[in-house]
Scaffold this motif. Structure first.
Motif, PDB file in Angstrom:
ATOM      1  N   PRO A  33      23.628  48.473  48.483  1.00 35.73           N
ATOM      2  CA  PRO A  33      22.836  47.328  48.963  1.00 35.73           C
ATOM      3  C   PRO A  33      22.392  46.399  47.831  1.00 35.73           C
ATOM      4  N   MET A  34      22.415  46.920  46.605  1.00 38.51           N
ATOM      5  CA  MET A  34      22.016  46.115  45.455  1.00 38.51           C
ATOM      6  C   MET A  34      23.072  46.259  44.357  1.00 38.51           C
ATOM      7  N   MET A  35      23.470  45.144  43.774  1.00 37.72           N
ATOM      8  CA  MET A  35      24.500  45.138  42.744  1.00 37.72           C
ATOM      9  C   MET A  35      23.901  44.767  41.393  1.00 37.72           C
ATOM     10  N   ILE A  36      24.096  45.645  40.411  1.00 39.21           N
ATOM     11  CA  ILE A  36      23.698  45.337  39.039  1.00 39.21           C
ATOM     12  C   ILE A  36      24.855  44.611  38.364  1.00 39.21           C
ATOM     13  N   LEU A  37      24.567  43.448  37.789  1.00 41.63           N
ATOM     14  CA  LEU A  37      25.620  42.631  37.178  1.00 41.63           C
ATOM     15  C   LEU A  37      25.409  42.581  35.664  1.00 41.63           C
ATOM     16  N   PRO A  38      26.129  43.437  34.901  1.00 42.22           N
ATOM     17  CA  PRO A  38      26.026  43.398  33.440  1.00 42.22           C
ATOM     18  C   PRO A  38      26.580  42.089  32.881  1.00 42.22           C
ATOM     19  N   ALA A  39      26.371  41.880  31.588  1.00 39.86           N
ATOM     20  CA  ALA A  39      26.769  40.612  30.953  1.00 39.86           C
ATOM     21  C   ALA A  39      28.262  40.351  31.073  1.00 39.86           C
ATOM     22  N   TRP A  40      29.076  41.412  31.081  1.00 43.22           N
ATOM     23  CA  TRP A  40      30.527  41.195  31.122  1.00 43.22           C
ATOM     24  C   TRP A  40      30.990  40.572  32.443  1.00 43.22           C
ATOM     25  N   THR A  41      30.154  40.647  33.500  1.00 42.54           N
ATOM     26  CA  THR A  41      30.563  40.045  34.773  1.00 42.54           C
ATOM     27  C   THR A  41      30.516  38.519  34.735  1.00 42.54           C
ATOM     28  N   GLN A  42      30.024  37.947  33.621  1.00 43.26           N
ATOM     29  CA  GLN A  42      30.031  36.487  33.463  1.00 43.26           C
ATOM     30  C   GLN A  42      31.339  35.991  32.839  1.00 43.26           C
ATOM     31  N   THR A  43      32.254  36.904  32.521  1.00 46.36           N
ATOM     32  CA  THR A  43      33.529  36.533  31.895  1.00 46.36           C
ATOM     33  C   THR A  43      34.410  35.774  32.881  1.00 46.36           C
ATOM     34  N   PRO A  44      34.936  34.609  32.503  1.00 46.96           N
ATOM     35  CA  PRO A  44      35.791  33.844  33.424  1.00 46.96           C
ATOM     36  C   PRO A  44      37.139  34.522  33.631  1.00 46.96           C
ATOM     37  N   SER A  45      37.646  34.397  34.833  1.00 44.05           N
ATOM     38  CA  SER A  45      38.925  35.023  35.173  1.00 44.05           C
ATOM     39  C   SER A  45      39.587  34.228  36.288  1.00 44.05           C
ATOM     40  N   GLN A  46      40.869  34.468  36.446  1.00 44.12           N
ATOM     41  CA  GLN A  46      41.606  33.812  37.532  1.00 44.12           C
ATOM     42  C   GLN A  46      42.500  34.843  38.195  1.00 44.12           C
ATOM     43  N   ALA A  47      42.242  35.090  39.458  1.00 42.67           N
ATOM     44  CA  ALA A  47      43.038  36.047  40.213  1.00 42.67           C
ATOM     45  C   ALA A  47      44.289  35.358  40.762  1.00 42.67           C
ATOM     46  N   VAL A  48      45.140  36.142  41.415  1.00 43.71           N
ATOM     47  CA  VAL A  48      46.350  35.593  42.025  1.00 43.71           C
ATOM     48  C   VAL A  48      46.655  36.386  43.281  1.00 43.71           C
ATOM     49  N   ALA A  49      47.162  35.696  44.294  1.00 42.38           N
ATOM     50  CA  ALA A  49      47.503  36.354  45.556  1.00 42.38           C
ATOM     51  C   ALA A  49      48.770  37.185  45.393  1.00 42.38           C
ATOM     52  N   LEU A  50      48.799  38.324  46.067  1.00 45.62           N
ATOM     53  CA  LEU A  50      49.995  39.176  46.043  1.00 45.62           C
ATOM     54  C   LEU A  50      51.231  38.398  46.473  1.00 45.62           C
ATOM     55  N   SER A  51      51.093  37.547  47.478  1.00 47.41           N
ATOM     56  CA  SER A  51      52.247  36.788  47.982  1.00 47.41           C
ATOM     57  C   SER A  51      52.838  35.891  46.904  1.00 47.41           C
ATOM     58  N   ARG A  52      51.989  35.337  46.008  1.00 48.96           N
ATOM     59  CA  ARG A  52      52.473  34.481  44.922  1.00 48.96           C
ATOM     60  C   ARG A  52      53.162  35.319  43.841  1.00 48.96           C
ATOM     61  N   VAL A  53      52.666  36.531  43.618  1.00 45.32           N
ATOM     62  CA  VAL A  53      53.311  37.437  42.655  1.00 45.32           C
ATOM     63  C   VAL A  53      54.701  37.813  43.152  1.00 45.32           C
ATOM     64  N   ILE A  54      54.781  38.202  44.441  1.00 45.68           N
ATOM     65  CA  ILE A  54      56.072  38.578  45.027  1.00 45.68           C
ATOM     66  C   ILE A  54      57.047  37.406  44.969  1.00 45.68           C
ATOM     67  N   ALA A  55      56.577  36.212  45.331  1.00 50.49           N
ATOM     68  CA  ALA A  55      57.442  35.031  45.311  1.00 50.49           C
ATOM     69  C   ALA A  55      57.944  34.741  43.898  1.00 50.49           C
ATOM     70  N   SER A  56      57.110  34.959  42.910  1.00 54.66           N
ATOM     71  CA  SER A  56      57.493  34.695  41.511  1.00 54.66           C
ATOM     72  C   SER A  56      58.519  35.710  41.021  1.00 54.66           C
ATOM     73  N   ILE A  57      58.333  36.976  41.396  1.00 58.43           N
ATOM     74  CA  ILE A  57      59.316  38.000  41.010  1.00 58.43           C
ATOM     75  C   ILE A  57      60.675  37.663  41.614  1.00 58.43           C
ATOM     76  N   ILE A  58      60.679  37.304  42.889  1.00 64.65           N
ATOM     77  CA  ILE A  58      61.944  36.968  43.555  1.00 64.65           C
ATOM     78  C   ILE A  58      62.590  35.742  42.904  1.00 64.65           C
ATOM     79  N   ALA A  59      61.777  34.751  42.528  1.00 66.76           N
ATOM     80  CA  ALA A  59      62.314  33.512  41.965  1.00 66.76           C
ATOM     81  C   ALA A  59      62.981  33.728  40.607  1.00 66.76           C
TER      82      ALA A  59
END
Length: 453
Positions: free
Chosen positions: A169-195
């Motif tokens: 019910p409560m989330m502790i957010l340490p300093a590292w959770t402020q690190t910027p990141s960029q996720a990617v959809a599985l469908s885009r990964v699959i499409a890229s592998i095929i390409a």
């Protein structure tokens, strides 16, 4: 015209199973797995493989034209595994690269991680980059796809996030959770592998994958909670260490600590892809994080894997891998000889080593502790292989092996025992012979470093 045959290592994993369904119309697939799996599709053949074995890996890639490598060895694969997942990755990647060269496979496609430009990488990211180097070190052309968090149905990243939010019910957010990141959809990964598959334009190149929206991990948790209609309290704390996070992520989500630990350590680094190549490839699609979550919660299902039951009981098998100092001046046979000469000096009167023809005997007070048989036909300048064929310390004489190996033009040096089955009762072995072997190999590494600098 017959369809090209493509091998997928790690085929039973999250990405592999979705990839198989997309590739089947245009390729004959050899799916590689540690356990035997049945298939009813004529274009799909499952082959059981031990990627730590050169012979098994080479046999598994027989007849293939292309290969996809989705393997990461962060979880234990023996009852006792001594050594880091990084060193495991070195050996299995080298075996795979060698097998691809043997069968003249023209392209390897590797799903790696985004490599940030920092002075010191985490163990997880450093291992990914080392594997890239090894897969590119022989004749098969390597195409590397680099991704941060891959979000899709049944994916471990989303599953961990979902379980944390549902159970806490409560989330502790340490300093590292402020690190910027960029996720990617599985469908885009699959499409890229095929390409990039069988596309010579991308031989020898790497491509960063992403969705176009950069957020930090705290924002991901908040937005995921809102998406799941969960009211949660978030408390930011100025703690940079990841040690506590590893523990509670493992306990709350049920993720093995061996898997959670290196993954969380890698979250301290900014994961920001350069999307130019992905756009050139034609697989980029601008998506916000909610679009990725929507894909992860889709009700699309994969066919269940039909795993065959193994008849033989699991043995008390041991794998012990140690990375030694880099020794580009030595061949593998010279490294093995160094060990045989050093060991009796280290133990003085307790252990003696005798070499007769192709056999090596480790003796103590008249007893043969171990007998090794050198396998010349499977050895070369960068690998010196022994089968473990006898001695009072081993329960099986037809199973384990010891190797000294130089990897990637002798950049890395490895000593490894595989599939060793001890004679001692397990709990005695676990706290006596096992730690002693690890200690001895560390001291041997120190000796080599001092001698060769």
């Amino acid at each position: 015209m017959s369809k090209p045959k493509i091998a997928i290592a790690g085929a039973s994993g999250f990405v592999g199973r979705w990839l198989i369904q997309q590739l089947l119309p245009n390729y004959n697939i050899i799916a590689l797995s540690r356990s035997p799996i049945e298939s009813t599709d004529s274009s799909l053949e499952w082959r059981c493989v031990d990627l730590f074995s050169v012979t098994s890996t080479t046999e598994a890639l027989q007849g293939c034209d292309l290969a996809i490598y989705l393997v990461h060895s962060m979880q234990p694969n023996s009852r006792l595994t001594q050594g880091s997942f990084e060193d495991n990755d070195l050996i299995i990647a080298d075996n795979f690269s060698l097998a691809c060269e043997t069968h003249k496979i023209k392209q390897i496609i590797y799903l790696s991680g985004i490599i940030p430009k920092v002075d010191k990488l985490s163990e997880h990211l450093r291992s990914r980059y080392e594997v890239e180097e090894i897969l590119a070190s022989r004749s098969s052309a390597l195409t590397t796809l680099r991704a941060g968090m891959v979000v899709g149905p049944k994916g471990s990243s989303f599953r961990i996030m979902e379980l944390l939010l549902k159970r806490l019910p409560m989330m502790i957010l340490p300093a590292w959770t402020q690190t910027p990141s960029q996720a990617v959809a599985l469908s885009r990964v699959i499409a890229s592998i095929i390409a990039v598959t069988n596309n010579s334009q991308w031989f020898g190149k790497s491509i960063d994958l992403g969705c176009g929206e950069t957020v930090n991990y705290a924002q991901m948790l908040r937005r995921c909670g809102k998406f799941l209609n969960l009211t949660r309290f978030y408390i930011s704390v100025p703690i940079k260490s990841t040690n506590f996070s590893k523990l509670w992520v493992s306990l709350v989500s049920g993720t093995p600590i061996e898997l959670a630990s290196p993954l969380i350590d890698s979250l301290k680094y900014p994961i920001i892809p350069n999307l130019d190549s992905m756009k050139e490839l034609g697989t980029f699609e601008a998506q916000n994080f909610e679009t990725l979550l929507r894909e992860a919660l889709s009700d699309v299902k994969l066919p269940d894997l039909k795993r065959r039951q193994l008849i033989e009981a699991r043995e008390n098998n041991v794998r012990s891998i140690q990375r030694l100092p880099s020794l580009p001046m030595l061949e593998a046979s010279e490294l093995a000889n160094e060990y045989m000469n050093w060991l009796p000096r280290f133990f003085k009167f307790f252990i003696k080593v005798f070499i007769k023809n192709d056999r090596v005997y480790f003796k103590s007070f008249g007893l043969t502790l171990l007998e090794l048989t050198h396998i010349e036909q499977r050895s070369n300048s960068t690998r010196h292989l022994f089968f473990i064929t006898g001695g009072v310390l081993c329960a099986r004489r037809d199973h384990g092996w010891l190797e000294f190996r130089q990897i990637n033009n002798r950049k890395w040096t490895i000593s490894a025992i595989h599939e060793f089955v001890p004679t001692l009762p397990w709990w005695i072995y676990r706290f006596t012979q096992a730690p002693l072997h690890s200690f001895v190999m560390k001291r041997f590494g120190q000796y080599l470093k001092k001698k060769y600098g």
